[in-house]
Motif scaffolding. Structure first.
Motif, short mmCIF file in Angstrom:
data_model
loop_
_atom_site.label_atom_id
_atom_site.label_comp_id
_atom_site.label_asym_id
_atom_site.label_seq_id
_atom_site.Cartn_x
_atom_site.Cartn_y
_atom_site.Cartn_z
N ASP A 154 37.87 34.97 24.56
CA ASP A 154 38.76 35.60 24.91
C ASP A 154 39.26 36.42 24.07
OD1 ASP A 154 41.26 36.47 26.29
OD2 ASP A 154 42.40 34.50 26.16
N LYS A 173 39.53 34.85 30.59
CA LYS A 173 40.44 35.86 31.34
C LYS A 173 40.61 35.43 32.76
CE LYS A 173 41.39 39.21 28.13
NZ LYS A 173 40.67 38.91 26.97
N ARG A 212 42.10 31.89 33.49
CA ARG A 212 43.70 32.34 33.40
C ARG A 212 44.10 32.87 34.57
NH1 ARG A 212 43.65 34.10 28.37
NH2 ARG A 212 44.19 36.34 28.68
N GLY A 213 43.64 33.84 34.91
CA GLY A 213 44.20 34.79 36.01
C GLY A 213 43.61 34.41 37.38
N GLY A 223 43.66 38.25 33.34
CA GLY A 223 44.34 37.29 33.20
C GLY A 223 45.67 37.61 33.71
N GLU A 224 46.06 38.82 34.24
CA GLU A 224 47.44 39.11 34.81
C GLU A 224 47.15 39.17 36.51
OE1 GLU A 224 48.74 42.53 32.95
OE2 GLU A 224 49.62 41.56 31.54
#
Length: 345
Positions: A36, A45, A48-49, A306-307
């Motif tokens: 990361d 990421k 996570r996303g 990640g978003e």
């Protein structure tokens, strides 16, 4: 009897097979994709996303159209495709840091079931093949599932939407596609590679619709009616793409979303405005998502992989239902990939 619990935005996002159709990698090789770090997209990421699959492009900048230029581009493409393969074949499985190389629809879907981010190789810029159609076979053997016909600057296959004056480009070189470009599209059809028309001139794109036996994809493009940049697709192009069964994957580059604006001046809402426009013009079956992360993509609200769940939340806020969001986030891309596989000779 209790009513069933409603899914949260994040639960819905995690239930989808999400595919980002265009991601760059640092070159020369930079930060590890397994950690990361500073990359917009790395495997942590993606997890996570909630990104289930990503198309990672071997990006070849346009150079001189001579033997030295062709050989340099070809060598770089091979090296980058091997680095992309390593993202799906190396890493620490015990710590959940490995991806999964996936070069077919079945492999992408299997990786999703196993919880492994799918790594899909691609090539950006047909300059990589020079004048040798046989090099397309090599790219395909390394897993490439699409090739973008041009980048900025005309090449031996087609005219670019953005000529390079520093390379001596006039407004047009071929009047669209060259004979070699037409032959390359036919070869890609036989190899099961999708034809990517992001970056190409309008004339080349419209000609490619007629030449290709399978629908075209624009893996990272925006809408010219919302942002008058030559890289963006106008209504005639969107209409022909939809009529032929193709797909535009809306991208995240700030100055393709709002002319002349920097990343800090453009928001996720601006990005989804382009999705809305494309859906209204073409229909939900012809629109998808391709960030161009690590190649210029990024806006406030979606700065890295990640978003990515923020995109689903914004689509829900605008009234898209689960079926529509699933189509945008990967279903339409997989349909085209499956058609390419079925057409493979």
């Amino acid at each position: 009897m209790n009513a069933p619990m409603m899914m949260t935005d994040r639960q819905l996002h995690d239930a989808l097979l999400t595919i980002d159709s265009h991601i760059d990698i640092p070159w020369p090789p930079g930060p590890s994709p397994f950690e990361d770090g500073p990359r917009r997209v790395d495997l942590p990421k993606m997890r996570r996303g909630g990104i289930g699959a990503g198309c990672f492009a071997a990006y070849i900048p346009q150079g001189k159209r001579d033997e030295d230029g062709f050989q340099s581009a070809y060598a770089r493409a091979l090296a980058m495709l091997r680095a992309i393969r390593d993202m799906g074949e190396a890493g620490d499985n015990a710590r959940g840091l490995a991806g999964r190389l996936a070069t077919t629809v079945a492999e992408i879907e299997a990786a999703r079931l196993d919880g492994a981010p799918a790594i899909i190789p691609a090539v950006e810029n047909g300059h990589a093949m020079g004048l040798d159609l046989g090099r397309l076979d090599e790219f395909r053997s390394l897993g490439a599932r699409y090739m973008t016909l041009t980048h900025n600057g005309h090449n031996a296959l087609a005219d670019s939407a953005v000529p390079r004056k520093d390379l001596g480009d006039a407004e047009t070189l071929h009047g669209g596609l060259s004979d070699l470009g037409r032959a390359a599209i036919s070869r890609m059809n036989r190899l099961g590679m999708m034809v990517d028309v992001s970056h190409v001139s309008k004339a080349a794109m419209l000609q490619a619709v007629e030449v290709s036996d399978t629908p075209l994809i624009a893996t990272h493009s925006c809408m010219r009616m919302l942002c008058d940049h030559p890289r963006n697709l106008d209504d005639e192009q969107l209409d022909r793409l939809a009529e032929s069964g193709g797909v535009v994957q809306v991208t995240l580059v700030s100055f393709f979303l709002k002319l002349g604006r920097k990343e800090s001046e453009v928001t996720l809402s601006d990005f989804v405005d382009h999705i809305d426009y494309a859906v209204q013009r073409m229909g939900i079956a012809h629109v998808g998502i391709g960030s161009d992360f690590d190649g210029g993509g990024g806006v406030v609200g979606w700065r890295d992989a990640g978003e990515s769940a923020n995109v689903t939340a914004e689509l829900l806020r605008r009234g898209y239902d689960r079926t529509a969001i699933a189509a945008l986030w990967g279903g339409n891309f997989l349909r085209l990939l499956r058609l390419a596989e079925e057409a493979q000779a």
